[in-house]
Design an enzyme around this catalytic site. Sequence first.
Site, short mmCIF file in Angstrom:
data_model
loop_
_atom_site.label_atom_id
_atom_site.label_comp_id
_atom_site.label_asym_id
_atom_site.label_seq_id
_atom_site.Cartn_x
_atom_site.Cartn_y
_atom_site.Cartn_z
N ASP A 17 0.76 -1.09 -0.15
CA ASP A 17 0.09 -0.01 0.09
C ASP A 17 0.96 1.21 0.16
O ASP A 17 2.15 1.17 0.31
CB ASP A 17 -0.77 -0.32 1.12
CG ASP A 17 0.00 0.01 2.62
OD1 ASP A 17 0.97 -0.47 2.48
OD2 ASP A 17 -0.58 0.82 3.44
N GLU A 75 0.16 -1.15 5.69
CA GLU A 75 1.16 -0.50 6.64
C GLU A 75 1.07 0.84 6.81
O GLU A 75 1.29 1.47 7.98
CB GLU A 75 2.41 -0.70 5.98
CG GLU A 75 3.57 -0.69 6.95
CD GLU A 75 4.26 0.64 6.96
OE1 GLU A 75 5.15 0.93 7.76
OE2 GLU A 75 3.93 1.68 6.08
N1 LIG Z 1 8.35 3.63 5.15
C1 LIG Z 1 7.88 3.06 6.41
C2 LIG Z 1 6.73 4.14 6.80
O1 LIG Z 1 6.32 5.13 5.80
N2 LIG Z 1 5.83 4.11 7.81
C3 LIG Z 1 4.73 4.88 8.13
C4 LIG Z 1 3.94 3.91 9.17
C5 LIG Z 1 2.80 4.76 9.78
C6 LIG Z 1 2.69 4.88 10.76
N3 LIG Z 1 1.31 5.49 11.02
C7 LIG Z 1 0.99 5.56 9.92
N4 LIG Z 1 1.72 5.17 8.89
C8 LIG Z 1 5.22 6.09 8.89
O2 LIG Z 1 4.60 7.24 8.91
O3 LIG Z 1 6.20 6.00 9.49
ZN LIG Z 2 5.37 4.94 4.35
ZN LIG Z 3 6.83 2.22 4.13
#
Ligand SMILES: NCC(=O)N[C@@H](Cc1c[nH]cn1)C(=O)O
Ligand SMILES: [Zn+2]
Ligand SMILES: [Zn+2]
Length: 480
Positions: free
Chosen positions: A106, A173
């Site tokens: 995603d 994610e």
């Molecule tokens: N590449 C990792 C990433 O972008 N993780 C997101 C995960 C996240 C946590 N809450 C919403 N998304 C990040 O923002 O760190």
């Molecule tokens: Zn991300």
């Molecule tokens: Zn990511």
Amino acid sequence: MSDKLELDPLFNKIDELKPQFIERLRQAVAIPSVSSDESLRPKVVAMSEFLVKELKKLGFHDIQSRELGTQPPPVADPNLQLPPIILGRFGNDAKKKTVLVYGHYDVQPALLEDGWNTPPFELTHDKTKDILYGRGSTDDKGPVIGWLNVIEAHNELKWELPVNLVVCFEGMEESGSLGLEELIGREAKQYFNKVDTVCISDNYWLGTSKPVLTYGLRGCNYYQITVNGPGADLHSGIFGGIIAEPMTDLVKVMSQLVDSAGNILVPGVLDMVAPLTDKENALYTDIDFSVEELNAASGSNTALHQKKEDILKHRWRYPSLSLHGIEGAFYGAGAKTVIPAKVIGKFSIRTVPDIDSHKLDQLVFDYVNKKFAELKSPNTLKVELIHDGNYWVSNPFNEAFTAAAKATEHVWNIKPDFTREGGSIPITLTFEQQLKTDVLLLPMGRGDDGAHSINEKLDISNYINGCKTLGGYLHYYGRG
Ligand SMILES: NCC(=O)N[C@@H](Cc1c[nH]cn1)C(=O)O
Ligand SMILES: [Zn+2]
Ligand SMILES: [Zn+2]
């Protein structure tokens, strides 16, 4: 470097397959698999189907598309299905070690009108700079496709993979990894049985020229504040000054969460942060980074700290609170004179050792409710957690990190820095705890890739050398 493996045939094959690898990434980027946009959920599912098709073509076996049921609230459509988790295996040789590779298919939302120079869901190759632009190019479709490319290169060479590979690709994610924690718990002794180590390529180099291996992440607790007022959006000429406006209350409360210097104003949060030891303090000096690199990556001169050590500490080992947006607010061009009836403010806190996530939630809820009560408004306010994800810090002195350091040096001719990161990959700690294995973060992209931002990109050199690094890692780890 001593004990260098003979990997030239693999690396040459990866170079030769570059056009096919770019084409595979182009097809992936073309699917707008935005997990936070309920209307795009079919596209997230389409992306999972694309991956299944690719895994089948490459010869993976035991491919499973695990359904996870409906998405829990808060969600507009109570019947919204979560996208599936894709599992697959390549090789099943009891004499070989098993590497589990995790990634997400995603992406964050992206609209041309946000300021993109090219359509976000069309992978655009800037041939003068040799850069690929597109949403997900670096986060995280580039690395996910990179693992598939490594298999293709082995297939073409008729080389045996030096390890058994298990893939676990999720589609939520960017929206809290909903459903994945439970799946890992269920599969720890089933599908993921005998996994020796976990490798995640979903982060970035610190700067633009030196590769890194990553042993720490911040967590992320994401909140929303809903303020409800009148029964419908109203004319500000007719109702302005004579009714309590939800937006006024929300802005007042949100403005008291963090100050302009980045200090979190919710009492008690900083008290939970682990003290800085002399040993940890000394680590920051040796890392290659500068305020200039930060400015280049942010495209501005807006840094809150000037010293490298302070920047790194505030990115890696202190919490931060960011205000993200207000749902229901007027945000278009022009001058609409509306009083929004209901507004939902979004903010998140990046968490670090030793913040207790539930205690943090309680501190946030109590503080927001107190600040709202002080307004003595007749409107109603509700504050809630949308999702949370753990921070993770590990010890990088293990077999996986050693193998990754060798592969990185082999490909890039430089020893990598060992870094932590300010972003979050909520599931990292779960893998470590449930599978009782080490987790390695082996990034592909650079610190200025613009993940989550406009004009997200992946340099072709990082894409291609990244594939070599991932493949090289499997060889150095496999022979270990
Ligand atoms: N590449 C990792 C990433 O972008 N993780 C997101 C995960 C996240 C946590 N809450 C919403 N998304 C990040 O923002 O760190
Ligand atoms: Zn991300
Ligand atoms: Zn990511």
